[in-house]
Design a protein around this motif. Structure first.
Motif, short mmCIF file in Angstrom:
data_model
loop_
_atom_site.label_atom_id
_atom_site.label_comp_id
_atom_site.label_asym_id
_atom_site.label_seq_id
_atom_site.Cartn_x
_atom_site.Cartn_y
_atom_site.Cartn_z
N LYS A 139 0.51 -7.79 -1.72
CA LYS A 139 0.55 -6.45 -1.12
C LYS A 139 1.52 -6.30 -0.07
O LYS A 139 2.22 -5.62 -0.02
CB LYS A 139 -0.68 -6.01 -0.57
N LEU A 140 1.56 -7.57 0.46
CA LEU A 140 2.48 -7.57 1.81
C LEU A 140 4.11 -7.60 1.17
O LEU A 140 4.78 -7.23 1.77
CB LEU A 140 2.30 -8.78 2.68
N LYS A 141 4.15 -8.52 0.16
CA LYS A 141 5.47 -8.70 -0.41
C LYS A 141 5.89 -7.25 -0.86
O LYS A 141 7.07 -6.79 -0.79
CB LYS A 141 5.40 -9.48 -1.56
N ASP A 142 5.05 -6.42 -1.68
CA ASP A 142 5.37 -5.05 -2.16
C ASP A 142 5.76 -4.02 -0.96
O ASP A 142 6.66 -3.58 -0.90
CB ASP A 142 4.41 -4.72 -2.71
N LYS A 143 5.23 -4.40 0.20
CA LYS A 143 5.41 -3.68 1.38
C LYS A 143 6.62 -3.87 2.05
O LYS A 143 7.51 -3.05 2.41
CB LYS A 143 4.23 -3.72 2.49
N ALA A 144 6.87 -5.13 2.09
CA ALA A 144 8.30 -5.76 2.76
C ALA A 144 9.52 -5.25 1.72
O ALA A 144 10.46 -4.57 2.36
CB ALA A 144 8.30 -7.18 3.02
N MET A 145 9.37 -5.18 0.59
CA MET A 145 10.24 -4.80 -0.50
C MET A 145 10.61 -3.40 -0.25
O MET A 145 11.90 -3.00 -0.33
CB MET A 145 9.99 -5.31 -1.76
N GLU A 146 9.41 -2.47 0.02
CA GLU A 146 9.64 -1.17 -0.14
C GLU A 146 10.29 -0.78 1.33
O GLU A 146 11.37 0.06 1.32
CB GLU A 146 8.34 -0.26 -0.03
N LEU A 147 10.06 -1.48 2.39
CA LEU A 147 10.82 -1.06 3.62
C LEU A 147 12.37 -1.47 3.85
O LEU A 147 12.97 -0.96 4.24
CB LEU A 147 9.99 -1.93 4.69
N ALA A 148 12.40 -2.53 2.83
CA ALA A 148 13.96 -3.30 2.85
C ALA A 148 14.48 -2.25 2.09
O ALA A 148 15.83 -1.91 2.50
CB ALA A 148 13.97 -4.40 2.16
N ARG A 149 14.17 -1.70 0.87
CA ARG A 149 14.99 -0.61 0.24
C ARG A 149 14.94 0.64 1.00
O ARG A 149 16.16 1.18 1.04
CB ARG A 149 14.07 -0.19 -1.12
N GLN A 150 14.17 0.92 1.90
CA GLN A 150 14.07 2.32 2.57
C GLN A 150 15.19 2.14 3.40
O GLN A 150 15.83 3.49 3.95
CB GLN A 150 12.84 2.43 3.10
#
Length: 194
Positions: A139-150
């Motif tokens: 879950k934290l990986k998905d959140k980190a990846m999403e923030l990085a893309r944003q």
């Protein structure tokens, strides 16, 4: 009249049982929901070591050799850190456990590439056991990846920008450390595949 009263009492009793059963089901569901929520605090080094010791005893009783081996490595790692780092904190422990997982993941990839599934399975056991003591990594990986893309990050030069986004996300300090640990993987995913 007596028959009617008897039927009325039976119906009332049935309704009470149904209501009681419903309340019990709700309580059980709530308890189950609470137990499924992982506690993200590792606690003090002493309390965390005590937990590992307790889990180690259980694993030995269950004759789970692989888990016993991993728990002993975790315990040794914390003991070593306590000698090297003055004022050891849960953040130090978290970083150490994350490093264990990342090293095991890298080794697992190498073993799979070389068709050594037996050794890859041992690394997977390390990942699985250590991950039980960490915040929910996926879950934290998905959140980190999403923030990085944003942020529109495209290369390691943008690392600072992504870190600022993670720190402003409202995540706990422990979760932030975990999320930051995935940044290298994010930037590697942007590289063209060979």
């Amino acid at each position: 009249l007596r028959k009617m009263n008897a039927r009325s009492l039976i119906n009332t009793f049935k309704n009470q049982r149904i209501t009681s059963s419903s309340h019990l089901s709700i309580r059980n569901a709530n308890a189950s929901s609470r137990s499924s929520i992982r506690n993200l605090s590792l606690g003090t080094p002493e309390s965390f070591t005590a937990k590992i010791n307790a889990d180690l005893v259980t694993a030995m009783k269950e004759q789970a050799k692989g888990k016993v081996s991993v728990l002993r490595k975790m315990k040794s790692q914390i003991q070593l850190q306590s000698k090297e780092v003055a004022g050891l904190t849960e953040i130090n422990i978290l970083k150490s456990l994350l490093k264990m997982v990342q090293q095991a993941q890298e080794t697992q990839k190498i073993m799979l590439t070389n068709d050594r599934k037996d050794l890859a399975e041992k690394e997977k056991e390390i990942i699985d056991v250590v991950s039980e003591y960490l915040p929910e990594l996926d879950k934290l990986k998905d959140k980190a990846m999403e923030l990085a893309r944003q942020t529109g990050a495209t290369s390691p030069k943008d690392t600072k920008k992504v870190i600022q986004a993670i720190e402003a996300s409202g995540a706990t300090p422990l979760d932030q450390i975990v999320m930051k640990s995935f940044l290298n993987e994010f930037f590697e995913s942007l590289q063209p595949k060979k």
